[in-house]
Structures are given as C-alpha cells and as structure tokens.
Design a protein around this motif. Sequence first.
Motif, PDB file in Angstrom:
ATOM      1  N   GLN A  57       9.821  -8.113   2.145  1.00  0.00           N
ATOM      2  CA  GLN A  57       8.552  -8.704   2.568  1.00  0.00           C
ATOM      3  C   GLN A  57       8.407 -10.179   2.217  1.00  0.00           C
ATOM      4  OE1 GLN A  57       4.944  -6.236   2.038  1.00  0.00           O
ATOM      5  NE2 GLN A  57       6.318  -4.693   1.172  1.00  0.00           N
ATOM      6  N   ASN A 170      -2.582   0.150  -1.308  1.00  0.00           N
ATOM      7  CA  ASN A 170      -3.420  -0.980  -0.907  1.00  0.00           C
ATOM      8  C   ASN A 170      -2.571  -2.234  -0.792  1.00  0.00           C
ATOM      9  OD1 ASN A 170      -5.734   0.647  -1.022  1.00  0.00           O
ATOM     10  ND2 ASN A 170      -5.998   0.238  -3.195  1.00  0.00           N
ATOM     11  N   SER A 171      -3.033  -3.194  -0.006  1.00  0.00           N
ATOM     12  CA  SER A 171      -2.292  -4.452   0.087  1.00  0.00           C
ATOM     13  C   SER A 171      -2.648  -5.347  -1.096  1.00  0.00           C
ATOM     14  CB  SER A 171      -2.574  -5.161   1.411  1.00  0.00           C
ATOM     15  OG  SER A 171      -3.927  -5.526   1.486  1.00  0.00           O
ATOM     16  N   GLU A 180       0.529 -11.095   1.941  1.00  0.00           N
ATOM     17  CA  GLU A 180      -0.080  -9.877   1.412  1.00  0.00           C
ATOM     18  C   GLU A 180       1.023  -8.837   1.305  1.00  0.00           C
ATOM     19  OE1 GLU A 180      -3.740  -8.389   2.110  1.00  0.00           O
ATOM     20  OE2 GLU A 180      -4.621 -10.362   1.833  1.00  0.00           O
ATOM     21  N   ASP A 182       2.532  -5.329   1.182  1.00  0.00           N
ATOM     22  CA  ASP A 182       2.233  -3.957   1.609  1.00  0.00           C
ATOM     23  C   ASP A 182       2.879  -3.001   0.611  1.00  0.00           C
ATOM     24  OD1 ASP A 182       1.919  -1.520   2.854  1.00  0.00           O
ATOM     25  OD2 ASP A 182       3.099  -2.019   4.624  1.00  0.00           O
ATOM     26  N   THR A 183       2.059  -2.209  -0.071  1.00  0.00           N
ATOM     27  CA  THR A 183       2.581  -1.278  -1.082  1.00  0.00           C
ATOM     28  C   THR A 183       2.573   0.167  -0.603  1.00  0.00           C
ATOM     29  OG1 THR A 183       0.444  -0.821  -2.147  1.00  0.00           O
ATOM     30  CG2 THR A 183       1.595  -2.821  -2.836  1.00  0.00           C
ATOM     31  N   SER A 184       2.296   0.377   0.667  1.00  0.00           N
ATOM     32  CA  SER A 184       2.107   1.743   1.176  1.00  0.00           C
ATOM     33  C   SER A 184       3.372   2.596   1.110  1.00  0.00           C
ATOM     34  CB  SER A 184       1.572   1.712   2.608  1.00  0.00           C
ATOM     35  OG  SER A 184       2.496   1.079   3.475  1.00  0.00           O
ATOM     36  N   GLU A 185       4.543   1.978   1.068  1.00  0.00           N
ATOM     37  CA  GLU A 185       5.795   2.745   1.020  1.00  0.00           C
ATOM     38  C   GLU A 185       6.342   2.889  -0.396  1.00  0.00           C
ATOM     39  OE1 GLU A 185       7.263   4.179   3.755  1.00  0.00           O
ATOM     40  OE2 GLU A 185       5.442   3.540   4.793  1.00  0.00           O
TER      41      GLU A 185
END
Length: 198
Positions: A57, A170-171, A180, A182-185
């Motif tokens: 990222q 959450n971002s 930003e 992305d921590t969703s994974e």
Amino acid sequence: MWRATELTAVDERGMTKYFEEFEPPEGVKAELLRGVVVMTASPDIVHNLIVADVQDQIPRQYFARLQTMDVDIVGEASEPVPDLVVVERDVVPGSGRPLPCRLVTMVVEVSSKSSVHQDYVVKRSIYAAGRVPAYLVLDPIMAKCVLLTKPAGDGEDADYLSQEITKFGNSLPLEILGLELDTSEFGTFAGVRPHRYP
C-alpha cells in the motif's frame, strides 16, 4: 525452537562492536536494543502477510519499503531491525548498513507473543530517541494499530507525544505518507493471551 534471548555486556560500546561482527543462526533475527542482543525466531505467516500488505500500500515511486534493514540510532547502543522501514526514495543510500535513523520516515513492527514488551516499551523509547517521525505498531494479538508520532526526549526517557489507536478493519490515516492504510485484510493470532499495552 528459538525464543527471545538476551546477552548483556558491561560496556555498551563494546557490545555495539561485537554486534557488528555477530552472525546469528539461520532463521533467527538478531537486534541490539540498548546494549542487549535480542534474538527471535522467524515470524509466522500472519506476521508476514501483514508486512506484505502494508508494503503493497506504500507507493514505491515515492518511498523505499525495506524489510530486515537494521537502523542505527544516534546516541544509543541500539540497532533495531524493524519489520518494515519506510524511507523517501530520494534519500536512500546506494549501499551499506545500518541505515542512519535521520533518513527514516516511518518504522513498522508487527507484534507477536514474544515481542509485545519490546515493541510497545523498549522500541517505542528507542525510536523516539532516534527521532524517527512515525512508529507504527501492528498488533494481531489485539487486532489494533498503534500509530506513534511527535518523538521527544532523550535516552530511556524518550517517547512519542501523540498516539492514535485504530482497530483492524478500519482505515488508518498515515499523513506522513499521504495515504490511508487499509487494514481490512490484516489477520490475527488465535489462542494468544491478550495483553494490556499500550
């Protein structure tokens, strides 16, 4: 299986010189943290996937994303090896090691059961003492990100004045990198006892 091991020296300068010539066994990471050599086993897949996700990222046209790069902390008998070191591409040296802390934009550590105290206490103080602008702790035990900024103080009294906690999923705004995260994974560890840091 290797666990964190500490070897203490009476003279921290002598320890720094010893550490420069030290070759850890294969599959073992060695760091010098305030005159103490700390050795840990290779990380597991959850850890490695989080590091890879963060690295992917961060735009490579602006930043070098360096893994297993030791960082020289000025004024400290310390050469930590963050899980990820982020440096503006135009200031990366052509070769050499360790990387001077003044060049570092951000360091990232992914906590494990054996590294929680080091990541949240010891390295927090060391990176602040080295004036590393941003220190990001990614914690798959507690499913949270801890972003530390505004380093201040010297030696063991150094600390970050700003702390922002974001839950996985959450971002996370990383203003210092202009993105930003992305921590969703981000994965988590199963069956590891919770802790109380930070």
